[in-house]
Design a protein around this motif. Structure first.
Motif, PDB file in Angstrom:
ATOM      1  N   GLN A   2     -16.902 -14.733 -25.775  1.00 31.98           N
ATOM      2  CA  GLN A   2     -16.585 -13.636 -24.867  1.00 31.98           C
ATOM      3  C   GLN A   2     -17.835 -12.832 -24.592  1.00 31.98           C
ATOM      4  O   GLN A   2     -18.603 -12.516 -25.502  1.00 31.98           O
ATOM      5  CB  GLN A   2     -15.513 -12.727 -25.467  1.00 31.98           C
ATOM      6  N   LEU A   3     -18.042 -12.508 -23.334  1.00 32.32           N
ATOM      7  CA  LEU A   3     -19.121 -11.630 -22.911  1.00 32.32           C
ATOM      8  C   LEU A   3     -18.490 -10.472 -22.163  1.00 32.32           C
ATOM      9  O   LEU A   3     -17.723 -10.692 -21.217  1.00 32.32           O
ATOM     10  CB  LEU A   3     -20.105 -12.368 -22.000  1.00 32.32           C
ATOM     11  N   GLN A   4     -18.798  -9.263 -22.588  1.00 30.70           N
ATOM     12  CA  GLN A   4     -18.191  -8.092 -21.968  1.00 30.70           C
ATOM     13  C   GLN A   4     -19.276  -7.160 -21.463  1.00 30.70           C
ATOM     14  O   GLN A   4     -19.983  -6.534 -22.262  1.00 30.70           O
ATOM     15  CB  GLN A   4     -17.295  -7.363 -22.974  1.00 30.70           C
ATOM     16  N   SER A   6     -20.584  -3.760 -19.519  1.00 32.09           N
ATOM     17  CA  SER A   6     -20.152  -2.378 -19.350  1.00 32.09           C
ATOM     18  C   SER A   6     -21.322  -1.545 -18.876  1.00 32.09           C
ATOM     19  O   SER A   6     -22.465  -2.016 -18.871  1.00 32.09           O
ATOM     20  CB  SER A   6     -19.600  -1.830 -20.666  1.00 32.09           C
ATOM     21  N   CYS A  21     -24.155  -5.785 -22.319  1.00 35.76           N
ATOM     22  CA  CYS A  21     -23.296  -6.958 -22.386  1.00 35.76           C
ATOM     23  C   CYS A  21     -23.157  -7.331 -23.850  1.00 35.76           C
ATOM     24  O   CYS A  21     -24.115  -7.794 -24.475  1.00 35.76           O
ATOM     25  CB  CYS A  21     -23.870  -8.113 -21.595  1.00 35.76           C
ATOM     26  N   SER A  24     -19.480 -11.933 -28.026  1.00 33.73           N
ATOM     27  CA  SER A  24     -18.787 -12.487 -29.193  1.00 33.73           C
ATOM     28  C   SER A  24     -19.077 -13.976 -29.172  1.00 33.73           C
ATOM     29  O   SER A  24     -18.338 -14.766 -28.581  1.00 33.73           O
ATOM     30  CB  SER A  24     -17.278 -12.222 -29.106  1.00 33.73           C
ATOM     31  N   THR A  78     -26.155  -8.076 -28.271  1.00 39.20           N
ATOM     32  CA  THR A  78     -26.059  -7.352 -27.009  1.00 39.20           C
ATOM     33  C   THR A  78     -27.316  -7.566 -26.175  1.00 39.20           C
ATOM     34  O   THR A  78     -28.427  -7.576 -26.707  1.00 39.20           O
ATOM     35  CB  THR A  78     -25.848  -5.850 -27.255  1.00 39.20           C
ATOM     36  N   TYR A  95     -22.809  -9.289 -13.491  1.00 39.87           N
ATOM     37  CA  TYR A  95     -22.262 -10.176 -14.506  1.00 39.87           C
ATOM     38  C   TYR A  95     -23.357 -10.583 -15.497  1.00 39.87           C
ATOM     39  O   TYR A  95     -24.494 -10.843 -15.092  1.00 39.87           O
ATOM     40  CB  TYR A  95     -21.732 -11.456 -13.873  1.00 39.87           C
ATOM     41  N   GLY A 115     -19.338 -13.486 -18.455  1.00 42.07           N
ATOM     42  CA  GLY A 115     -18.515 -12.339 -18.756  1.00 42.07           C
ATOM     43  C   GLY A 115     -17.872 -11.800 -17.494  1.00 42.07           C
ATOM     44  O   GLY A 115     -18.210 -12.213 -16.379  1.00 42.07           O
ATOM     45  N   LYS A 116     -16.939 -10.900 -17.679  1.00 41.30           N
ATOM     46  CA  LYS A 116     -16.379 -10.194 -16.529  1.00 41.30           C
ATOM     47  C   LYS A 116     -17.404  -9.170 -16.056  1.00 41.30           C
ATOM     48  O   LYS A 116     -18.203  -8.669 -16.835  1.00 41.30           O
ATOM     49  CB  LYS A 116     -15.074  -9.510 -16.912  1.00 41.30           C
ATOM     50  N   THR A 118     -19.176  -5.790 -14.076  1.00 45.70           N
ATOM     51  CA  THR A 118     -19.086  -4.338 -14.037  1.00 45.70           C
ATOM     52  C   THR A 118     -19.643  -3.871 -12.695  1.00 45.70           C
ATOM     53  O   THR A 118     -20.682  -4.352 -12.236  1.00 45.70           O
ATOM     54  CB  THR A 118     -19.832  -3.698 -15.226  1.00 45.70           C
TER      55      THR A 118
END
Length: 124
Positions: A2-4, A6, A21, A24, A78, A95, A115-116, A118
């Motif tokens: 998972q890449l998030q 923000s 970013c 996980s 990160t 992204y 990732g999703k 921002t």
């Protein structure tokens, strides 16, 4: 995996934002990381990349060179994108992506994980 991403938001031209970013992902340090962006009505485009391990190699699209800086903190899994001197044309969804192989530039199809995004909006 998972890449998030923000940290996006709305700023005026000339302003700054820092995107993060969080990954996980096992063995994060062995992945090259990259940022892409997609503006409304346009294709996703490469922004910048940083090599695995200590991130000594970086590369930027010409449109952001000198204004954006990519960095990584392997202890925190990160990757960051510091964006300065923002322009309205930087408005896009940003992204982060990961790939096992470092390249100076990537096509979207090259990346192993995404990732999703921002949203970054820069007003004039």
């Amino acid at each position: 995996v998972q890449l998030q991403a923000s940290g996006g938001g709305a700023v005026q031209a000339g302003g700054s934002l820092r995107l993060s970013c969080a990954a996980s992902i096992d063995s994060f340090s062995t992945y090259a990381m990259a940022w892409f962006r997609q503006a409304p009505g346009k294709e996703r485009e490469f922004v910048c990349t940083i090599s695995w391990l200590d991130g000594t190699s970086t590369n930027y699209a010409g449109s952001v060179k000198g204004r954006f800086t990519i960095s990584r903190d392997n202890a925190k899994n990160t990757v960051y994108l510091q964006m300065n001197s923002l322009k309205p044309e930087d408005t896009a969804v940003y992204y982060c992506a990961a790939d096992k192989y470092y390249r100076d530039t990537y096509a979207s199809d090259d990346m192993d994980h995404w990732g999703k995004g921002t949203q970054v909006t820069v007003s004039s």
